[in-house]
Design an enzyme around this catalytic site. Structure first.
Site, PDB file in Angstrom:
ATOM      1  N   ARG A  87       0.830  -1.205   0.000  1.00 22.81           N
ATOM      2  CA  ARG A  87       0.000   0.000   0.000  1.00 22.81           C
ATOM      3  C   ARG A  87       0.866   1.257   0.000  1.00 22.81           C
ATOM      4  O   ARG A  87       0.555   2.232  -0.690  1.00 22.81           O
ATOM      5  CB  ARG A  87      -0.918  -0.001   1.226  1.00 22.81           C
ATOM      6  CG  ARG A  87      -1.768   1.262   1.332  1.00 22.81           C
ATOM      7  CD  ARG A  87      -2.695   1.231   2.535  1.00 22.81           C
ATOM      8  NE  ARG A  87      -3.467   2.453   2.604  1.00 22.81           N
ATOM      9  CZ  ARG A  87      -4.449   2.664   3.465  1.00 22.81           C
ATOM     10  NH1 ARG A  87      -4.761   1.736   4.353  1.00 22.81           N
ATOM     11  NH2 ARG A  87      -5.107   3.813   3.462  1.00 22.81           N
TER      12      ARG A  87
ATOM     13  N   TYR B 186     -14.486  10.037  -1.742  1.00 27.18           N
ATOM     14  CA  TYR B 186     -13.569   9.595  -2.798  1.00 27.18           C
ATOM     15  C   TYR B 186     -13.654  10.469  -4.045  1.00 27.18           C
ATOM     16  O   TYR B 186     -12.736  10.474  -4.868  1.00 27.18           O
ATOM     17  CB  TYR B 186     -13.827   8.131  -3.172  1.00 27.18           C
ATOM     18  CG  TYR B 186     -13.288   7.158  -2.158  1.00 27.18           C
ATOM     19  CD1 TYR B 186     -11.965   6.732  -2.201  1.00 27.18           C
ATOM     20  CD2 TYR B 186     -14.094   6.678  -1.136  1.00 27.18           C
ATOM     21  CE1 TYR B 186     -11.463   5.851  -1.251  1.00 27.18           C
ATOM     22  CE2 TYR B 186     -13.599   5.794  -0.193  1.00 27.18           C
ATOM     23  CZ  TYR B 186     -12.280   5.383  -0.254  1.00 27.18           C
ATOM     24  OH  TYR B 186     -11.791   4.519   0.686  1.00 27.18           O
TER      25      TYR B 186
END
Length: 421
Positions: free
Chosen positions: A90, A244
């Site tokens: 990540r 988002y």
């Protein structure tokens, strides 16, 4: 009832277990199996899980194992919450795209594609083993990118449904602003996973009074600040986008921010180390407050409601899930995976009808759906050209020079997880 969590060594698991314990009348679990190859983490998480059950008087049995086949045998539902490559992968997803001036994020843009390429083959292998061992089990996917992973599962013929906590988080926030209980708030939630808009906020159910306009009139400043978007944009949209959407509506601003601070992955990795130290304390018998900063708020409530409805033990009639489009949004392919309100039962999810969608966000949905189609093709078949095509199609990338450079960076940073590279 037996429920298995694959990725049970995640620090998220204590949030899930807390929900299972509190809501045991809704989802009466007799056996909870936590499956994870990371033995040390699994033992810490499993120990806390047992203490949470004991504190709340839950009679269920908690089993920890690294044996996937044994863990999913006879399970009524299998919940997937894994991260291939861990926080180290990540961290890379959130940094190398910035070198090309593109947003670095774990579920969208180039980083999101990297995660999909690592994740889809692993999830499909797990799902196939579930099907061989226990073909009647439901697979509930919480593994990101949920839309792409769920589409891969459904295309392979699995009994699967995708779950995200964005909608339930907004439901809770709106209920608080309106001064009502969360159960009274029904969202007209439409879009793709991590690309959604609330086009209505109804009191009492799908046919209830739509109070979105009042919500925006009275609280748009608060909502805009929470989303980190300007209030005039919210007023122009007339709907509430998920947070988002900031990656799309304020891409360059986000890139500038990300270049000047530690990555979210680094923050989460630090929190995880602290959480695991807490989990090792034999006196801890509840989820720690720090977990709220880790992410995944209300995940357990959403998971309990969904599993209960799929398994026929109760739960909400209407839930926001990721499932096949099948004409719900006529401007998208039938086999696109959308995130909408659905009626959920033992037969699966049946999306509720959606009114006509404003072209302002219908166009973005169509663009990202096309990208997801290409991303899934790259995840299933591999190859540099397929990765390049997916990146070129993504609205946050689009230019061939960026797509070309990002393709090479993606492959270089993920070679160990890509069988074809």
């Amino acid at each position: 009832m037996k429920l298995t969590v694959v990725g049970g060594g995640s620090t998220y698991t204590s949030e899930l277990v807390d929900g299972f314990a509190r809501l045991r009348d809704t989802l009466p679990i007799e056996e909870l199996v936590l499956v994870d190859p990371a033995a040390e983490r699994l033992e810490l998480v499993g120990g806390l899980a047992r203490r949470i059950f004991a504190r709340q008087g839950h009679p269920g049995r908690i089993v920890t194992t690294a044996d996937l086949d044994a863990g999913v045998a006879d399970a009524d539902a299998v919940l997937l919450q894994l991260r291939v490559g861990g926080q180290a992968a990540r961290e890379r997803d959130e940094t190398w795209p910035l070198e090309c001036g593109c947003v670095g994020q774990e579920t969208t843009g180039a980083g999101g594609l990297a995660k999909a390429l690592r994740t889809v083959p692993v999830v499909l292998d797990i799902a196939e083993r579930v099907r061989r061992t226990n073909p009647d089990a439901w697979i509930i996917d919480f593994t990101n990118p949920v839309g792409i992973v769920t589409r891969a599962l459904l295309k392979a013929g699995h009994k699967a449904i995708g779950l995200c906590n964005v909608a339930i988080g907004l439901q809770r926030k709106f209920a608080n602003l309106l001064g009502v209980t969360p159960a009274e708030v029904h969202l007209d939630h439409v879009g793709l996973n991590h690309l959604t808009w609330e086009t209505g906020v109804r009191l009492g159910g799908p046919a209830g009074e739509n109070v979105l306009a009042k919500l925006l009139t009275d609280h748009s400043g608060t909502i805009a600040a929470d989303l980190r978007l300007p209030r005039p944009l919210l007023d122009c949209l007339g709907v509430v986008p998920s947070y988002y959407l900031r990656y799309f509506y304020a891409h360059d601003e986000v890139v500038r921010e990300l270049r000047t601070k530690p990555s979210r992955a680094a923050e989460v990795a630090s929190m995880e180390r602290e959480l695991l130290q807490m989990y090792a304390d034999p006196a801890l018998d509840e989820k720690p407050a720090l977990l709220a900063k880790r992410g995944g708020a209300y995940y357990s409530e959403a998971a309990v409601d969904l599993a209960a409805s799929l398994l026929g033990s109760g739960g909400s009639t209407y839930q926001v899930v990721n499932t096949y489009n099948h004409g719900t949004l006529p401007f998208l392919p039938a086999d696109a995976v959308i995130e909408v309100q659905a009626s959920v039962s033992g037969l699966g999810a049946a999306p509720l009808p959606v009114p006509s969608v404003d072209p302002l966000y219908a166009g973005l949905m169509a663009n990202v759906t096309a990208y997801e189609d290409l991303a899934l093709d790259a995840a299933l078949r591999g190859g540099r050209d397929r990765v390049f095509r997916a990146l070129l199609a993504h609205p946050l990338i689009g230019q061939y020079e960026y797509a070309d450079a990002l393709t090479d960076k993606l492959i270089a940073h993920n070679r160990e997880h890509l069988a074809w590279a």
